[in-house]
Design a protein around this motif. Structure first.
Motif, PDB file in Angstrom:
ATOM      1  N   TYR A 325      -8.970 -24.463  24.875  1.00  0.00           N
ATOM      2  CA  TYR A 325      -9.551 -25.387  26.156  1.00  0.00           C
ATOM      3  C   TYR A 325      -8.363 -27.148  26.344  1.00  0.00           C
ATOM      4  N   THR A 326      -7.744 -27.379  27.676  1.00  0.00           N
ATOM      5  CA  THR A 326      -7.402 -28.423  27.505  1.00  0.00           C
ATOM      6  C   THR A 326      -8.400 -29.237  27.301  1.00  0.00           C
ATOM      7  N   LEU A 327      -8.123 -30.576  26.958  1.00  0.00           N
ATOM      8  CA  LEU A 327      -9.135 -31.391  27.079  1.00  0.00           C
ATOM      9  C   LEU A 327      -9.485 -31.989  28.378  1.00  0.00           C
ATOM     10  N   ASP A 328      -9.255 -31.343  29.401  1.00  0.00           N
ATOM     11  CA  ASP A 328     -10.658 -31.942  31.421  1.00  0.00           C
ATOM     12  C   ASP A 328     -10.968 -30.499  30.427  1.00  0.00           C
ATOM     13  N   ASP A 329     -11.010 -29.688  29.964  1.00  0.00           N
ATOM     14  CA  ASP A 329     -11.670 -28.310  29.855  1.00  0.00           C
ATOM     15  C   ASP A 329     -12.975 -28.527  28.647  1.00  0.00           C
ATOM     16  N   GLY A 330     -12.541 -30.210  27.882  1.00  0.00           N
ATOM     17  CA  GLY A 330     -13.196 -30.421  26.965  1.00  0.00           C
ATOM     18  C   GLY A 330     -14.935 -29.877  26.833  1.00  0.00           C
ATOM     19  N   PRO A 331     -15.278 -30.993  28.009  1.00  0.00           N
ATOM     20  CA  PRO A 331     -16.542 -30.730  27.621  1.00  0.00           C
ATOM     21  C   PRO A 331     -17.147 -29.577  28.167  1.00  0.00           C
ATOM     22  N   LYS A 332     -16.310 -28.438  28.577  1.00  0.00           N
ATOM     23  CA  LYS A 332     -16.375 -26.570  28.942  1.00  0.00           C
ATOM     24  C   LYS A 332     -17.130 -25.740  27.586  1.00  0.00           C
ATOM     25  N   ALA A 333     -15.832 -26.697  26.733  1.00  0.00           N
ATOM     26  CA  ALA A 333     -15.754 -25.897  25.679  1.00  0.00           C
ATOM     27  C   ALA A 333     -17.597 -25.900  24.591  1.00  0.00           C
ATOM     28  N   TYR A 334     -17.960 -27.171  24.873  1.00  0.00           N
ATOM     29  CA  TYR A 334     -19.211 -27.670  24.241  1.00  0.00           C
ATOM     30  C   TYR A 334     -20.111 -26.937  24.970  1.00  0.00           C
ATOM     31  N   GLU A 335     -20.033 -26.629  26.023  1.00  0.00           N
ATOM     32  CA  GLU A 335     -21.454 -25.536  26.024  1.00  0.00           C
ATOM     33  C   GLU A 335     -21.275 -23.860  25.922  1.00  0.00           C
ATOM     34  N   ASP A 336     -19.879 -23.851  26.051  1.00  0.00           N
ATOM     35  CA  ASP A 336     -19.558 -22.490  25.920  1.00  0.00           C
ATOM     36  C   ASP A 336     -20.358 -22.304  24.081  1.00  0.00           C
ATOM     37  N   LEU A 337     -19.971 -23.980  23.194  1.00  0.00           N
ATOM     38  CA  LEU A 337     -20.174 -23.399  22.178  1.00  0.00           C
ATOM     39  C   LEU A 337     -22.235 -23.742  21.887  1.00  0.00           C
ATOM     40  N   ALA A 338     -22.544 -24.153  22.754  1.00  0.00           N
ATOM     41  CA  ALA A 338     -24.123 -24.261  23.114  1.00  0.00           C
ATOM     42  C   ALA A 338     -25.002 -23.115  22.859  1.00  0.00           C
ATOM     43  N   SER A 339     -23.534 -21.814  24.354  1.00  0.00           N
ATOM     44  CA  SER A 339     -24.526 -21.397  24.808  1.00  0.00           C
ATOM     45  C   SER A 339     -24.047 -19.996  23.727  1.00  0.00           C
ATOM     46  N   ASN A 340     -23.351 -21.216  22.724  1.00  0.00           N
ATOM     47  CA  ASN A 340     -23.088 -19.422  21.531  1.00  0.00           C
ATOM     48  C   ASN A 340     -22.031 -17.999  22.428  1.00  0.00           C
ATOM     49  N   SER A 341     -20.715 -18.268  22.945  1.00  0.00           N
ATOM     50  CA  SER A 341     -20.776 -17.684  23.073  1.00  0.00           C
ATOM     51  C   SER A 341     -19.023 -17.887  23.394  1.00  0.00           C
ATOM     52  N   ILE A 342     -18.376 -18.741  22.045  1.00  0.00           N
ATOM     53  CA  ILE A 342     -17.505 -18.780  21.515  1.00  0.00           C
ATOM     54  C   ILE A 342     -16.848 -18.026  20.747  1.00  0.00           C
ATOM     55  N   ARG A 343     -16.031 -16.961  20.538  1.00  0.00           N
ATOM     56  CA  ARG A 343     -15.450 -16.290  19.313  1.00  0.00           C
ATOM     57  C   ARG A 343     -14.208 -16.831  18.600  1.00  0.00           C
ATOM     58  N   GLY A 344     -15.102 -16.918  17.349  1.00  0.00           N
ATOM     59  CA  GLY A 344     -14.149 -18.084  16.467  1.00  0.00           C
ATOM     60  C   GLY A 344     -14.215 -19.062  16.288  1.00  0.00           C
ATOM     61  N   ARG A 345     -13.942 -19.903  16.915  1.00  0.00           N
ATOM     62  CA  ARG A 345     -13.880 -21.320  17.249  1.00  0.00           C
ATOM     63  C   ARG A 345     -12.570 -21.828  18.236  1.00  0.00           C
ATOM     64  N   ALA A 346     -13.304 -22.985  18.771  1.00  0.00           N
ATOM     65  CA  ALA A 346     -12.369 -23.433  20.235  1.00  0.00           C
ATOM     66  C   ALA A 346     -11.866 -24.760  19.750  1.00  0.00           C
ATOM     67  N   VAL A 347     -10.150 -24.736  20.168  1.00  0.00           N
ATOM     68  CA  VAL A 347      -9.666 -26.326  19.855  1.00  0.00           C
ATOM     69  C   VAL A 347      -9.488 -26.048  21.611  1.00  0.00           C
ATOM     70  N   ILE A 348      -9.289 -27.568  21.277  1.00  0.00           N
ATOM     71  CA  ILE A 348      -9.203 -28.437  22.358  1.00  0.00           C
ATOM     72  C   ILE A 348      -7.749 -28.334  22.381  1.00  0.00           C
ATOM     73  N   VAL A 349      -6.420 -28.766  23.078  1.00  0.00           N
ATOM     74  CA  VAL A 349      -4.966 -29.139  22.868  1.00  0.00           C
ATOM     75  C   VAL A 349      -4.675 -29.514  24.535  1.00  0.00           C
ATOM     76  N   PRO A 350      -4.586 -30.499  23.974  1.00  0.00           N
ATOM     77  CA  PRO A 350      -4.150 -31.478  24.786  1.00  0.00           C
ATOM     78  C   PRO A 350      -2.816 -31.589  25.493  1.00  0.00           C
TER      79      PRO A 350
END
Ligand code: NAD
Ligand code: ZN
Ligand code: ZN
Length: 350
Positions: A325-350
């Motif tokens: 995810y980009t930094l701008d999409d960071g909040p989305k990464a946490y939404e996806d974590l909360a909905s348990n839809s990440i496969r493996g690990r989400a990584v923020i790439v600035p």
């Protein structure tokens, strides 16, 4: 000069992307230009704390998230005594300690006996973290060379790799050939844990999750058996182990049902390791668990173990499944974590 940072600014609200000044490294500190920051379920736990607990546990507001970090050394503060050079690619060893106590001197800064009293906090969990364009690291000791390892692919080894590695290494004497290890929760930590078990132990691995996609990933990364984590799981584990149970159980959820499952499938002299902070607990007494079973609640891992985990990755024996995810999409990464839809690990790439 300003930089973007993903920060938790208001209790109970999602994190937001804000512009803040690029920090200057003080004496002894190092400024990193961040190449990657990993998203851990523990961030969600911290952001879920009620206001009183959040402050009592010493978390500041605003807090830049991110306790898995990798970067390039950008500026070195005054008096840093290290061979570190500007331009070096590094991973951040997150469980910062004092560096002087007995545990720290053994590299076990995760069990520093002075950190609490001295207010030393890990990045993203008290100090400002890695989900920003730049980050301050309090001491060059907390940086480990990444070498030619890709930062985005490997940043999560600093926690999702190190934490299961530490947990598993402690139980290795019980995991020779012919033994069975159970992994509960095959998300960020669990899917790396399965690979570590296959790489360094002789155990057959039974992996459990509540989500079919996560179980698919568990199979892909080497689990020998996968099971849905429900009321019938204990019986199935008994069947798979000829009635004996598992020699080690690693619970990456830590909720009441998973802890109860771990307790009920532990074999004679087994290790139960509760890594997840899901709020569960265990009641123990004679007859409530197999004889000589031991229960352990570990936290993160040592600096030496981080180097070992990076070596396992370099040898091609473990591989983190990542979603960027980009930094701008960071909040989305946490939404996806909360909905348990990440496969493996989400990584923020600035
Ligand atoms: P994650 O969200 O990536 O993975 C959790 C997995 O557990 C998911 O795949 C989910 O489907 C599964 N799950 C949920 N309920 C389950 C159940 N009842 N049975 C089986 N599986 C179930 O989380 P993560 O980042 O891998 O973190 C895992 C846990 O470890 C979290 O509680 C986190 O806070 C904790 N943690 C502890 C340490 C430590 O040092 N002790 C370090 C890092 C993370
Ligand atoms: Zn974590
Ligand atoms: Zn210390």
């Amino acid at each position: 000069m300003l930089m973007k940072a993903l920060r938790y600014v208001e209790i109970g609200k999602p994190p937001v992307v804000v512009d803040i000044p690029i920090p200057k490294p003080g004496p002894g500190q190092v400024l990193l230009k961040i190449t990657a920051g990993g998203v851990c379920h523990s961030d969600d736990y911290v952001m879920g704390l009620p206001e009183k607990d959040y402050h009592e546990q010493g978390y500041p507001l605003p807090l830049t998230l991110g306790h898995e970090g990798a970067g390039i050394v950008h500026e070195i503060g005054e008096g840093v005594d290290s061979t570190l050079k500007v331009g070096d690619a590094v991973a951040v060893y997150g469980p910062w300690g004092c560096g002087r106590c007995h545990n720290c001197s053994m590299g076990k800064e995760n069990y520093c006996t002075n950190a609490a009293a001295e207010g030393i906090r890990p990045p993203g969990l008290g100090s400002q973290g890695s989900m920003a364009e730049y980050m301050i690291v309090d001491d060059a000791r907390h940086l480990v060379p990444l070498g030619d390892l890709d930062p985005v692919q490997n940043v999560s080894l600093t926690d999702a790799g190190l934490t299961p590695y530490h947990a598993i290494k402690n139980s290795l004497p019980k995991l020779g050939a012919g033994t069975v290890a159970v992994v509960i929760g095959t998300g960020g930590l669990g899917h790396v844990g399965i690979q570590i078990l296959k790489a360094i132990s002789g155990a057959t691995v039974i992996a459990l999750d509540v989500n079919d996609e996560k179980l698919k990933l568990a199979t892909e990364v080497g689990a020998d058996h996968v099971l849905i984590s429900d009321a019938s799981a204990a019986e199935k584990i008994r069947e798979l182990t000829g009635g004996l149970g598992a020699n080690a159980v690693f619970d990456f959820v830590g909720a009441n049902p998973t802890i109860a499952l771990a307790q009920s499938v532990a074999a004679l002299e087994a290790d139960i390791t509760i890594v997840g902070i899901g709020g569960g607990s265990m009641t123990l007494g004679f007859g409530s668990i197999a004889y000589d079973a031991a229960v352990r609640i570990p936290y993160w891992g040592s600096r030496a173990e981080l180097i070992e985990v990076l070596d396992l990755a370099r040898a091609g024996k473990i591989h983190v499944q990542t979603e960027s995810y980009t930094l701008d999409d960071g909040p989305k990464a946490y939404e996806d974590l909360a909905s348990n839809s990440i496969r493996g690990r989400a990584v923020i790439v600035p």
